[in-house]
Design a protein around this motif. Structure first.
Motif, PDB file in Angstrom:
ATOM      1  N   LEU A 101      10.387  45.486  36.196  1.00 17.67           N
ATOM      2  CA  LEU A 101       9.272  46.089  35.471  1.00 17.67           C
ATOM      3  C   LEU A 101       8.742  47.319  36.200  1.00 17.67           C
ATOM      4  O   LEU A 101       8.472  48.359  35.584  1.00 17.67           O
ATOM      5  CB  LEU A 101       8.161  45.070  35.278  1.00 17.67           C
ATOM      6  N   PHE A 102       8.574  47.207  37.523  1.00 19.35           N
ATOM      7  CA  PHE A 102       8.075  48.353  38.290  1.00 19.35           C
ATOM      8  C   PHE A 102       9.042  49.527  38.219  1.00 19.35           C
ATOM      9  O   PHE A 102       8.629  50.690  38.117  1.00 19.35           O
ATOM     10  CB  PHE A 102       7.846  47.953  39.750  1.00 19.35           C
ATOM     11  N   ALA A 103      10.333  49.242  38.282  1.00 19.60           N
ATOM     12  CA  ALA A 103      11.328  50.316  38.255  1.00 19.60           C
ATOM     13  C   ALA A 103      11.409  50.993  36.891  1.00 19.60           C
ATOM     14  O   ALA A 103      11.803  52.161  36.793  1.00 19.60           O
ATOM     15  CB  ALA A 103      12.697  49.756  38.640  1.00 19.60           C
ATOM     16  N   SER A 104      11.029  50.267  35.829  1.00 20.50           N
ATOM     17  CA  SER A 104      11.197  50.785  34.473  1.00 20.50           C
ATOM     18  C   SER A 104       9.918  51.361  33.881  1.00 20.50           C
ATOM     19  O   SER A 104       9.981  52.175  32.952  1.00 20.50           O
ATOM     20  CB  SER A 104      11.707  49.667  33.550  1.00 20.50           C
ATOM     21  N   ALA A 105       8.755  50.931  34.381  1.00 19.07           N
ATOM     22  CA  ALA A 105       7.498  51.240  33.700  1.00 19.07           C
ATOM     23  C   ALA A 105       7.174  52.726  33.658  1.00 19.07           C
ATOM     24  O   ALA A 105       6.694  53.234  32.637  1.00 19.07           O
ATOM     25  CB  ALA A 105       6.357  50.475  34.366  1.00 19.07           C
ATOM     26  N   LEU A 159       9.681  45.764  25.032  1.00 22.93           N
ATOM     27  CA  LEU A 159       8.888  45.507  26.228  1.00 22.93           C
ATOM     28  C   LEU A 159       8.869  44.027  26.605  1.00 22.93           C
ATOM     29  O   LEU A 159       8.679  43.685  27.771  1.00 22.93           O
ATOM     30  CB  LEU A 159       7.459  46.000  26.021  1.00 22.93           C
ATOM     31  N   LEU A 160       9.049  43.152  25.639  1.00 23.02           N
ATOM     32  CA  LEU A 160       9.150  41.726  25.936  1.00 23.02           C
ATOM     33  C   LEU A 160      10.564  41.322  26.334  1.00 23.02           C
ATOM     34  O   LEU A 160      10.762  40.422  27.155  1.00 23.02           O
ATOM     35  CB  LEU A 160       8.695  40.896  24.733  1.00 23.02           C
ATOM     36  N   LEU A 161      11.540  41.999  25.747  1.00 23.44           N
ATOM     37  CA  LEU A 161      12.926  41.657  26.022  1.00 23.44           C
ATOM     38  C   LEU A 161      13.321  41.981  27.460  1.00 23.44           C
ATOM     39  O   LEU A 161      14.096  41.244  28.081  1.00 23.44           O
ATOM     40  CB  LEU A 161      13.849  42.407  25.050  1.00 23.44           C
ATOM     41  N   LEU A 162      12.772  43.060  28.008  1.00 21.28           N
ATOM     42  CA  LEU A 162      13.145  43.467  29.362  1.00 21.28           C
ATOM     43  C   LEU A 162      12.798  42.407  30.413  1.00 21.28           C
ATOM     44  O   LEU A 162      13.685  42.004  31.183  1.00 21.28           O
ATOM     45  CB  LEU A 162      12.486  44.813  29.708  1.00 21.28           C
ATOM     46  N   GLY A 199       1.974  40.872  32.708  1.00 19.36           N
ATOM     47  CA  GLY A 199       2.188  42.251  33.118  1.00 19.36           C
ATOM     48  C   GLY A 199       2.856  43.067  32.031  1.00 19.36           C
ATOM     49  O   GLY A 199       2.507  44.232  31.799  1.00 19.36           O
ATOM     50  N   SER A 200       3.793  42.454  31.329  1.00 20.03           N
ATOM     51  CA  SER A 200       4.455  43.134  30.223  1.00 20.03           C
ATOM     52  C   SER A 200       3.475  43.417  29.082  1.00 20.03           C
ATOM     53  O   SER A 200       3.511  44.492  28.475  1.00 20.03           O
ATOM     54  CB  SER A 200       5.622  42.281  29.712  1.00 20.03           C
ATOM     55  N   TRP A 262      -1.252  46.372  36.828  1.00 17.77           N
ATOM     56  CA  TRP A 262      -0.816  44.986  36.606  1.00 17.77           C
ATOM     57  C   TRP A 262      -0.270  44.351  37.894  1.00 17.77           C
ATOM     58  O   TRP A 262      -0.055  43.137  37.940  1.00 17.77           O
ATOM     59  CB  TRP A 262       0.235  44.930  35.506  1.00 17.77           C
ATOM     60  N   SER A 263      -0.108  45.141  38.960  1.00 18.55           N
ATOM     61  CA  SER A 263       0.337  44.565  40.232  1.00 18.55           C
ATOM     62  C   SER A 263      -0.681  43.569  40.784  1.00 18.55           C
ATOM     63  O   SER A 263      -0.346  42.730  41.627  1.00 18.55           O
ATOM     64  CB  SER A 263       0.581  45.673  41.257  1.00 18.55           C
ATOM     65  N   ALA A 264      -1.925  43.646  40.302  1.00 12.64           N
ATOM     66  CA  ALA A 264      -2.935  42.669  40.720  1.00 12.64           C
ATOM     67  C   ALA A 264      -2.554  41.255  40.294  1.00 12.64           C
ATOM     68  O   ALA A 264      -3.053  40.278  40.871  1.00 12.64           O
ATOM     69  CB  ALA A 264      -4.298  43.043  40.134  1.00 12.64           C
ATOM     70  N   LEU A 265      -1.686  41.132  39.311  1.00 10.76           N
ATOM     71  CA  LEU A 265      -1.252  39.812  38.848  1.00 10.76           C
ATOM     72  C   LEU A 265      -0.378  39.096  39.875  1.00 10.76           C
ATOM     73  O   LEU A 265      -0.138  37.893  39.743  1.00 10.76           O
ATOM     74  CB  LEU A 265      -0.485  39.945  37.532  1.00 10.76           C
ATOM     75  N   LEU A 266       0.105  39.810  40.890  1.00  5.18           N
ATOM     76  CA  LEU A 266       0.957  39.191  41.898  1.00  5.18           C
ATOM     77  C   LEU A 266       0.142  38.415  42.932  1.00  5.18           C
ATOM     78  O   LEU A 266       0.717  37.680  43.734  1.00  5.18           O
ATOM     79  CB  LEU A 266       1.799  40.263  42.602  1.00  5.18           C
ATOM     80  N   ALA A 267      -1.159  38.592  42.935  1.00  5.90           N
ATOM     81  CA  ALA A 267      -2.022  37.887  43.886  1.00  5.90           C
ATOM     82  C   ALA A 267      -2.403  36.520  43.336  1.00  5.90           C
ATOM     83  O   ALA A 267      -2.397  36.286  42.124  1.00  5.90           O
ATOM     84  CB  ALA A 267      -3.266  38.708  44.173  1.00  5.90           C
ATOM     85  N   THR A 268      -2.759  35.637  44.248  1.00  8.71           N
ATOM     86  CA  THR A 268      -3.194  34.303  43.826  1.00  8.71           C
ATOM     87  C   THR A 268      -4.476  34.383  43.014  1.00  8.71           C
ATOM     88  O   THR A 268      -4.595  33.756  41.952  1.00  8.71           O
ATOM     89  CB  THR A 268      -3.411  33.408  45.066  1.00  8.71           C
ATOM     90  N   ASP A 269      -5.441  35.144  43.493  1.00  5.70           N
ATOM     91  CA  ASP A 269      -6.689  35.388  42.762  1.00  5.70           C
ATOM     92  C   ASP A 269      -6.616  36.788  42.158  1.00  5.70           C
ATOM     93  O   ASP A 269      -6.598  37.784  42.886  1.00  5.70           O
ATOM     94  CB  ASP A 269      -7.894  35.264  43.690  1.00  5.70           C
ATOM     95  N   VAL A 270      -6.590  36.843  40.845  1.00  4.76           N
ATOM     96  CA  VAL A 270      -6.369  38.117  40.153  1.00  4.76           C
ATOM     97  C   VAL A 270      -7.674  38.893  40.040  1.00  4.76           C
ATOM     98  O   VAL A 270      -8.716  38.361  39.637  1.00  4.76           O
ATOM     99  CB  VAL A 270      -5.795  37.871  38.744  1.00  4.76           C
TER     100      VAL A 270
END
Length: 304
Positions: A101-105, A159-162, A199-200, A262-270
Motif C-alpha cells: 500500500l505504501f509503495a502504491s499510494a 483499491l480493495l483488490l490491491l 488503511g485502504s 493511515w500509518s497511524a493504524l500500525l500502532a497499538t493505540d491509533v
C-alpha cells in the motif's frame, strides 16, 4: 382495386407522425424516458469490457507478485540500521500488504483513480459519441452522475483488490505472522488485516480529491490523456511542494499532505487526528471539484 387500397394505406402509415420504427412494426415505439436512460448496469458492463479496465485490474493483481519477485531477487547486505517498512515487508503477510500500500499510494493508486474518472466524459468526446448520447436523450446531469458512479465503483474495487491480493500473496510467501511496525509494536494477524483494510478505506477517501479533479478536467477537454495526466501532475506537484518545510502550516492545506496519515493504524493505540483532518480535507476538495465539473458540463457546448 385491392392493391391500390393497400398502397394508399401503406402511404398513409409511412407519412403519419411517429418514429422510424413505424415503417417496420406498424406502431409507434414508446418514447425514451430520460430518467431511465444509461442505466448503471449498462455503463458498468461497458466499462468492464474495455481493454483499459482489464489492464488496470491485471496490473493491480500483478503488483504484489512484482514486489515479491523484487524481494526474492534482492540482496541482503546485512545493514545494521533500524528496521523500516522495506526490511519488515518479508516478515509476514500483513507487513507485505502494508508495504504494498505504501509503495502504491503516492503514484500507482493516483493514476488508477485519475484514469477511471478522467476517462469518463473525455473519452466519449474523443470518440465523437458524446453528442449522440445526449440526443438519446440522456440528461447531462444524469450522464455525468452515472459515469461518475461507475468510475467510483471501479476505483473502489481496485483499491480493495490491491491489499487483498497482497495479503494472499504475502500469506503464501511469508506466512500469517504478526504485523510488526518500524517502532517495534506488533499486532495479531487478523487485527492487522482489519487495519490494512481500514488503511485502504482511508486511501479511497483521501484520493477522492483526485477523482473530483480528474472529472472536472474530463468535462473540460476532449483529450482523455490530458484529463488523466493533469490530475496525476497536480498530485505530483502537491507532493513536491509538501516537502518544503519552510512553508509551515501552509502545507496542511495541500491535498496530499495527509496521504500517509493511515500509518497511524500500525500502532497499538491509533491516533485518529491526522486521518480525520486528511479525510475532511480530501472531501472538501472533491466536493468543490465535482460541483465545478457539474456546473461546467451542464453549460458546455457539445461539439463532439
Amino acid at each position: 382495386m385491392t392493391d391500390r387500397t393497400a398502397t394508399d394505406d401503406e402511404r398513409q402509415l409511412s407519412t403519419r407522425r411517429g418514429h422510424v420504427g413505424d415503417l417496420v412494426a406498424g406502431e409507434a415505439a414508446p418514447p425514451a424516458v430520460p430518467g431511465r436512460t444509461l442505466p448503471l448496469r449498462t455503463e458498468l458492463a461497458r466499462q468492464l469490457g474495455r481493454r483499459r479496465t482489464q489492464v488496470v485490474f491485471g496490473l493491480v493483481l500483478a503488483m504484489p507478485l512484482i514486489l515479491l519477485a523484487a524481494f526474492s531477487l534482492g540482496d541482503d547486505d546485512g545493514r545494521a540500521s533500524g528496521p523500516n517498512l522495506v526490511d519488515l515487508a518479508s516478515g509476514s503477510a500483513a507487513n507485505f500488504a502494508v508495504f504494498t500500500l505504501f509503495a502504491s499510494a503516492s503514484f500507482l493508486l493516483v493514476v488508477l483513480v485519475a484514469l477511471f474518472f478522467g476517462d469518463t466524459v473525455a473519452s466519449e468526446a474523443s470518440w465523437s459519441s458524446l453528442r449522440y448520447l445526449l440526443a438519446v436523450p440522456v440528461p447531462r446531469a444524469r450522464l455525468l452522475r452515472q459515469k461518475a458512479i461507475v468510475a467510483g465503483l471501479l476505483s473502489v474495487a481496485a483499491l480493495l483488490l490491491l491489499p487483498v491480493a497482497a495479503l494472499v500473496v504475502g500469506a503464501v510467501a511469508y506466512g500469517t505472522g504478526d504485523l510488526v511496525s518500524p517502532i517495534g509494536e506488533s499486532l495479531p494477524f487478523w487485527t492487522a488485516v482489519g487495519r490494512v483494510m481500514l488503511g485502504s478505506v482511508f486511501l479511497m477517501i483521501q484520493l477522492s480529491w483526485v477523482a473530483g479533479l480528474a472529472l472536472l478536467l474530463s468535462v473540460s477537454t476532449d483529450a482523455p490523456l490530458g484529463a488523466v495526466g493533469g490530475a496525476v501532475m497536480a498530485s505530483i506537484v502537491s507532493q513536491i511542494i509538501d516537502q518544503i518545510e519552510d512553508l509551515g502550516v501552509i502545507r496542511n492545506f495541500l491535498p496530499t499532505h495527509y496521504g500517509d496519515a493511515w500509518s497511524a493504524l500500525l500502532a497499538t493505540d491509533v491516533d485518529w487526528a491526522d486521518m480525520t483532518y486528511g479525510a475532511f480535507s480530501a472531501v472538501c476538495y472533491a466536493t468543490v471539484f465535482m460541483a465545478a465539473a457539474a456546473w461546467r458540463f451542464t453549460r458546455k457546448d457539445i461539439t463532439s
